[in-house]
Design an enzyme around this catalytic site. Structure first.
Site, PDB file in Angstrom:
ATOM      1  N   GLY A 228       0.768  -1.241   0.000  1.00 10.52           N
ATOM      2  CA  GLY A 228       0.000   0.000   0.000  1.00 10.52           C
ATOM      3  C   GLY A 228       0.790   1.277   0.000  1.00 10.52           C
ATOM      4  O   GLY A 228       0.202   2.359   0.096  1.00 10.52           O
ATOM      5  N   CYS A 338     -15.235   2.744 -27.664  1.00  5.49           N
ATOM      6  CA  CYS A 338     -16.488   3.413 -27.996  1.00  5.49           C
ATOM      7  C   CYS A 338     -17.391   3.580 -26.780  1.00  5.49           C
ATOM      8  O   CYS A 338     -18.466   2.983 -26.695  1.00  5.49           O
ATOM      9  CB  CYS A 338     -17.171   2.701 -29.150  1.00  5.49           C
ATOM     10  SG  CYS A 338     -16.401   3.211 -30.686  1.00  5.49           S
ATOM     11  N   GLU A 339     -16.906   4.304 -25.844  1.00 10.29           N
ATOM     12  CA  GLU A 339     -17.665   4.915 -24.766  1.00 10.29           C
ATOM     13  C   GLU A 339     -16.740   5.969 -24.211  1.00 10.29           C
ATOM     14  O   GLU A 339     -15.586   6.066 -24.658  1.00 10.29           O
ATOM     15  CB  GLU A 339     -18.091   3.899 -23.708  1.00 10.29           C
ATOM     16  CG  GLU A 339     -16.979   3.168 -22.983  1.00 10.29           C
ATOM     17  CD  GLU A 339     -17.536   2.279 -21.876  1.00 10.29           C
ATOM     18  OE1 GLU A 339     -17.733   2.801 -20.785  1.00 10.29           O
ATOM     19  OE2 GLU A 339     -17.767   1.074 -22.116  1.00 10.29           O
TER      20      GLU A 339
END
Ligand code: LLP
Length: 409
Positions: A228, A338-339
């Site tokens: 982390g 395509c987004e």
């Protein structure tokens, strides 16, 4: 990536344009020296204690990267049978591999235990099953949920009270009852707080919780504090001060060991810290669109190759390596999926022309491993630059890769 005196970028003396010419675009590139440097930094910070590094390979499972890490003394943390097999192929064996599952079928745990790995038991039902199945014949670690919230964003926090991970420290008596019932050999306690944690404070807080909990387990050999550590996605961003963290944790760990009556091993499971900075995603600008609202740079890649910006809103620094000295302009850098597929919004870059190569920095962790074939796109090739030589470590996919699992061709 270094900027040379001639105002050109290079990775160990090799120009990104040369790499694209040799291996195609887009391309993941890793700098082996950076990985070695990060491992050395971590070892140095904890040189006063018996510390082991278990690379959380969810960050990067390329076999060549795994082998490089193994050769410099790093061991492995895996979360799935697939990662486990890749670890074995890369040469890790037995207890060099820790399996840290999250609510997986017990059969996966059984396979890992029987192949000699250590397991971080993450639920009371799994602990019960482990006891029934192995009694005291196999060792295990227990993953404790310390109920501490820390991490770069809520999606990557794993130790807060509402997180699915581990067994709440509040259930300690239930854990002990099962351990006693089956005489389970608990040789370690584990926790992982989350990803992208800058300050030493949460690490110290969870360490203290684990040290306190550990006093109830007489046979421990290992305290595993997870991973982390924060890396610098934004240049100049504050990152985990490893020297400071190392000295503070080492001091408390030594005190704990003397109270416990024995010297234990301290384990960490970094992913990002070891490999994030080593990796670059090189892409090529395909279309520069000067829209009344915004300037868009379209590139030959997308969230299918690097999902972090769309998934976490993460910042990845971008260099125009083809034209570092151009006048700066404001762009949205967008992918071809395509987004909505935005890598960066309102980013100042040296003026970009179609054909320019852009480099996304900090792409070595959770880049390729989180990539997909969305829109039936191929995943890029990967190259390792080590000892001033570039080497292909994964070929680019092609149509056969997309079709190989489909029936009815
Ligand atoms: N140990 C365990 C049990 C973990 O679950 C993780 C990461 C690590 C170690 C390594 O954490 P690191 O040192 O890499 O922060 N995909 C996200 C990060 C998810 C991390 C999941 N667990 C991202 O791209 O930011």
């Amino acid at each position: 990536m270094q900027l040379t005196s001639e105002n050109t970028y290079s990775i160990q003396g090799i120009a990104p344009a040369q790499l694209i010419a040799d291996y195609g675009s887009p391309l993941y590139v890793y700098d082996g020296d950076t990985i070695r440097r990060k491992v050395a930094e971590l070892k140095e910070a904890f040189s006063g204690v018996d510390m082991k590094i278990k690379f959380a390979c969810k960050a990067n499972t390329n076999l060549s990267i795994l082998r490089l890490l193994r050769e410099i003394g790093v061991e492995l943390d895996v979360v799935s049978p697939g990662e486990f097999e890749m670890g074995k192929i890369a040469g890790f064996e037995g207890q060099q591999i820790t399996f840290t599952p999250s609510g997986v079928p017990f059969a996966e745990v059984k396979d890992a235990v029987e192949a000699g790995a250590l397991v971080n038991v993450d639920s009371l039902p799994l602990l019960e099953w482990f006891g029934q199945t192995y009694g005291n014949t196999k060792p295990c670690l227990i993953r404790i949920k310390p109920n501490v919230a820390a991490g770069g964003n809520v999606k990557i926090m794993t130790a807060h009270a509402d997180s699915k991970f581990g067994i709440s420290v509040l259930l300690l008596e239930d854990i002990l009852a099962i351990v006693e019932k089956y005489n389970i050999r608990v040789i370690g306690l584990h926790q992982h707080t989350g990803s992208d944690i800058k300050d030493a404070e949460p690490f110290l807080q969870v360490a203290d919780i684990l040290f306190e909990t550990a006093k109830r387990f007489p046979d421990l050999e290992i305290i595993d504090l997870g991973g982390g550590f924060k890396v610098s996605y934004l240049p100049g961003d504050a990152i985990t001060d490893m020297k400071l963290l190392g000295s503070k944790i080492s001091e408390r760990f030594a005190k704990f060991c003397s109270e416990y009556g024995r010297s234990l091993q301290l384990w960490f499971e970094p992913g990002k810290f070891l490999v994030s900075e080593s990796g670059y995603l090189l892409v090529t600008a395909t279309v520069v669109k000067e829209d009344p609202a915004r300037n868009f740079v379209h590139v030959d890649s997308g969230l299918n190759h690097l999902i972090r910006p769309m998934m976490y809103g993460s910042y990845h620094h971008i260099l125009n390596v083809s034209s570092p000295a151009g006048n700066e302009k404001l762009y949205n850098v967008v992918g071809y999926i395509c987004e909505t597929d935005t890598f960066a919004t309102d980013r100042l870059l040296p003026e970009v022309s179609a054909g320019n190569i852009l480099a996304f920095l900090n792409a070595g962790a959770y880049g390729f491993t989180m990539s997909s074939n969305y829109n039936a796109r191929f995943r890029p090739a990967e190259v390792l630059v080590d000892k001033h030589k570039a080497r292909l470590i994964r070929r680019r996919e092609d149509l056969t890769d997309l079709l190989k699992t489909q029936e009815g061709l």
